[in-house]
Every structure is written in C-alpha cells, then in structure tokens.
Scaffold this motif. Structure first.
Motif, PDB file in Angstrom:
ATOM      1  N   LYS A  28       0.831  -1.196   0.000  1.00 35.33           N
ATOM      2  CA  LYS A  28       0.000   0.000   0.000  1.00 35.33           C
ATOM      3  C   LYS A  28       0.870   1.252   0.000  1.00 35.33           C
ATOM      4  O   LYS A  28       1.943   1.278   0.604  1.00 35.33           O
ATOM      5  CB  LYS A  28      -0.923  -0.014   1.217  1.00 35.33           C
ATOM      6  CG  LYS A  28      -1.958  -1.139   1.168  1.00 35.33           C
ATOM      7  CD  LYS A  28      -2.927  -1.068   2.332  1.00 35.33           C
ATOM      8  CE  LYS A  28      -3.984  -2.157   2.209  1.00 35.33           C
ATOM      9  NZ  LYS A  28      -4.965  -2.108   3.322  1.00 35.33           N
ATOM     10  N   VAL A  77      -3.313   2.938  -0.287  1.00 32.19           N
ATOM     11  CA  VAL A  77      -3.985   2.256  -1.392  1.00 32.19           C
ATOM     12  C   VAL A  77      -3.000   1.370  -2.151  1.00 32.19           C
ATOM     13  O   VAL A  77      -1.872   1.786  -2.441  1.00 32.19           O
ATOM     14  CB  VAL A  77      -4.613   3.280  -2.367  1.00 32.19           C
ATOM     15  CG1 VAL A  77      -5.155   2.591  -3.620  1.00 32.19           C
ATOM     16  CG2 VAL A  77      -5.721   4.065  -1.678  1.00 32.19           C
ATOM     17  N   ASP A  78      -3.410   0.146  -2.461  1.00 31.30           N
ATOM     18  CA  ASP A  78      -2.686  -0.703  -3.407  1.00 31.30           C
ATOM     19  C   ASP A  78      -3.241  -0.357  -4.785  1.00 31.30           C
ATOM     20  O   ASP A  78      -4.351  -0.767  -5.139  1.00 31.30           O
ATOM     21  CB  ASP A  78      -2.913  -2.178  -3.082  1.00 31.30           C
ATOM     22  CG  ASP A  78      -2.152  -3.113  -4.020  1.00 31.30           C
ATOM     23  OD1 ASP A  78      -2.242  -2.915  -5.251  1.00 31.30           O
ATOM     24  OD2 ASP A  78      -1.494  -4.036  -3.535  1.00 31.30           O
TER      25      ASP A  78
END
Length: 397
Positions: free
Chosen positions: A153, A159-160
């Motif tokens: 992430k 966030v990935d």
C-alpha cells in the motif's frame, strides 16, 4: 526609508465559485476588498494568480464517464486497448479509467515501476535490487509481481493501486490484464491499439510506438478535445490536467482563458492605475523529498498569463558577489558595491559565473509553484493569490 520586506504571497479568499459565475468580476472584487480590509496597496508588477480549478468550474468544463467512454469507443473501436503509463492517483486517473474501461471490451494495463512518471511509488529501487529485478528491461506479469513483492500500500494514501485500478476496470464489466514494464513498445506484444497516459513524456512515447508498428496511438491529450454529447472539452490538452469532481465526472483543464487574465489586468488598471500581471496556475513544479512525488501532474504550470510573465529570471547571485568579486568589502561598502552591480547588470546574464545557483526556470513556473504552495490543495479557501515584490531586487526601496 529602507524597505525590509521582499516578496509577499497572499492567499485571497472569495465566494465558492460555481458554473456560470462572473469570475473576472469576482477576482477583481476579492483583491480590491482584501487590499482595504488588510490595509495594503496594489503596486505595479504585482501578480494576481487564479487557480485553474475555479476557472474550469466557472466555465462548466466537465466531462463524465459516459462522455469519455463514447470518445474512446469512437477512436479505438471498442475492442482491446493497451493503456500504458498511467499515474497512480485516484484524483487524477480513477474516473478517466472508468470511462476508458466502459469504452472497450478489454484493457491491457501496463504500469511503469517502481514509480509512475510523477514519482508516486509502487516499490523502491532497493526492493528491486533485493529481488534482482532490472526495471529498464524486465517485464513482469501480475502473478510474478505479486510473487516477488506481494501487496503493497502507498505510504501516504494507504492504497494498493494495482488492486484499485484492476477493480475499477472489472466493475465496468471490462476484462483486464496487468503488465509491469517501462519500455513503451512492450505493449505491442499484446495489442496494436494503445492509449498512452503519460504526461510530460507523451510525445516521445507516441513516436516510439508508431515507429514500432502500432496501428492506433493516442494520448490522454487526444481524448475529449471536442464536446461529446454536450460535455466540456479541452482542444489542446484533452483529458490531461483533469481532476475528479464526482465519482463519475472530472473537471477538465481550463480552456480559452486568455481573455480572463487580460480582462482582470484591464479592470485593475482602471480602478487603481496600477499595471499588474495575471496568470492562471495549476500544479506547481516541485518534488517532495519524503514521498518522492513530483507535484506536476498538469501538462503545464500555467496555461494562461499576461505577456510580461514570459521569460526566465535574469538575476545575480548575491552570495557569489559577496564571496568573490567583493570579498574584501564589508558593511555599507559591500552593500553599495552589490547594489551597483545589480543596477548595471546586463539584460542577458546567461553564462555569467555570477548567475550560478540562480533558478533556471520559466517565470510562470516559479510563480505557479509559489502560488500552489500558498493556496494548498485542501480547505484554505484562497483560490486567488496576490504576489507582491516578486520582480523587486536588493536595490528597491
């Protein structure tokens, strides 16, 4: 009396701008009101800068997922598209990706690594070195990438982006295959129809793809260049410089705003008898040393500006003069010697040793960066920036 303050950058508050508002009047009124309430005077060569966001908003320059999908389908045929080198930004790319996905049956999503063009990282070079991966030549499938690096992430957003972008595409009912590569022509092993999403390297990427045999090559700057079913558009930059407005719409980069900047300049002159410069600014051009993000995700820092903002600074480096030409002087003698050098400097100092270390950038880029940092991207509520004293130097009292 000697002046003890140099450049001042002020954030100017104004009403929330909506589509159809008279932005020219709002900007002029806001600056004049601020000068009265905060007790400062406008001066010749002051700079009034207006963020691109409110310019586009006043213009109503928006496009939706369906508009983008229609343009993609018309230009690519609606089958399989290679989408390469997008930046890792939900604000910048998520709605665009929805529209692109809705306009085709399958996307080959080719991601650059270890970071995108503007420095948003998937990985670090140290991690690549540890796994023996050469980003200049190695092509990774999604399976190989996960085997080597797992799910990672982003440091700041959590966030990935691989997972996030993949899901966006699949949610539109479109197939997706993910590839990691940094050579543009790699995509041609999968499809001959390519949408290149890089910003500042797009011209070279397009050339390389065409030379390697691509059938259709377009950039984001070639989508939404005309209105689609009543949408907004940008003839010059297309989808470049767009920002997420809602989950299904983007605000495009502003268009046709030269009359705006010249009109603000004209109105200020009429009211104050001062000749100010005016510009529209977007992202500044600077890099975050912690996150390694280069801020400039817009195609340019300033798309519209008055004529006297053209060019680059022509400045002497004071510390160079103090340490070299006048190293034996002190106090008033040193001040006078440096002041004389500034007053008598050449109009073109390019190549002079006394300029080394001065910033070799366009004036609009420097001012835009200052304005972007002043206004911020959050809740400050100052989309208008007044810069005073920027064109002064050590000799101005």
């Amino acid at each position: 009396m000697a002046r003890n303050v140099g450049t001042i950058s002020r954030g100017i508050r104004c009403p929330i701008i909506k589509q159809g508002d008279d932005l020219r009047k709002i900007v002029v009124d806001a600056v004049l009101t601020a000068s009265k309430t905060d007790n400062f005077s406008l001066k010749d060569k002051d700079v009034i800068a207006v963020t691109e966001s409110v310019v586009a908003r006043a213009q109503g320059n928006y496009a939706g997922v369906d508009n983008i999908a229609s343009d993609v389908k018309r230009k690519f045929g609606g089958d399989t598209i290679g989408v390469i080198f997008p930046i890792y930004s939900r604000n910048r790319f998520s709605v665009l990706l929805k529209g692109i996905a809705k306009g085709c049956k399958k996307i080959i999503l080719m991601l650059s690594y270890p970071s995108d063009e503007v420095g948003n990282s998937l990985l670090t070079y140290d991690e690549l070195d540890e796994k023996g991966v050469n980003p200049y030549s190695d092509v990774l499938t999604l399976e190989k990438y996960r085997e080597l690096f797992g799910f990672k992430k982003h440091e700041f957003t959590g966030v990935d982006y691989i997972e996030f972008y993949t899901k966006l595409i699949e949610d539109m009912g479109t197939q997706v295959e993910v590839v990691f590569a940094n050579q543009a022509k790699t995509i041609l092993k999968y499809t001959k129809k390519v949408l290149t999403c890089d910003i500042h390297t797009r011209a070279r990427t397009k050339r390389l793809l065409k030379e390697a045999g691509a059938e259709i090559v377009l950039g984001l700057d070639e989508l939404m260049t005309a209105s689609v079913n009543g949408s907004g558009y940008n003839k010059k930059y297309g989808l470049l410089g767009s920002n997420k407005a809602t989950e299904d719409t983007v605000k495009l980069f502003p268009r046709d705003a030269q009359d705006l900047v010249e009109g603000i300049q004209e109105d200020i002159l009429k009211v104050t008898n001062k000749h100010v410069e005016v510009m529209v600014y977007g992202d500044g051009a600077f890099k975050d040393p912690q996150g390694k993000i280069w801020e400039l995700a817009d195609p340019v820092v300033s798309p519209f500006y008055t004529s006297n903002l053209v060019g680059t600074p022509n400045e002497l480096k004071l510390k160079y003069l103090a340490d070299n030409d006048f190293k034996d002087l002190k106090g008033a003698d040193l001040k006078n010697a440096i002041s004389d050098s500034i007053k008598n400097k050449s109009k073109n100092l390019k190549g002079s040793m006394a300029t080394q270390g001065t910033t070799p950038r366009q004036i609009t880029d420097l001012l835009g960066s200052l304005c972007d940092l002043t206004s911020g991207s959050g809740d400050k509520g100052t989309p208008i920036i007044l810069v005073q004293g920027y064109f002064d130097n050590y000799t101005n009292d």
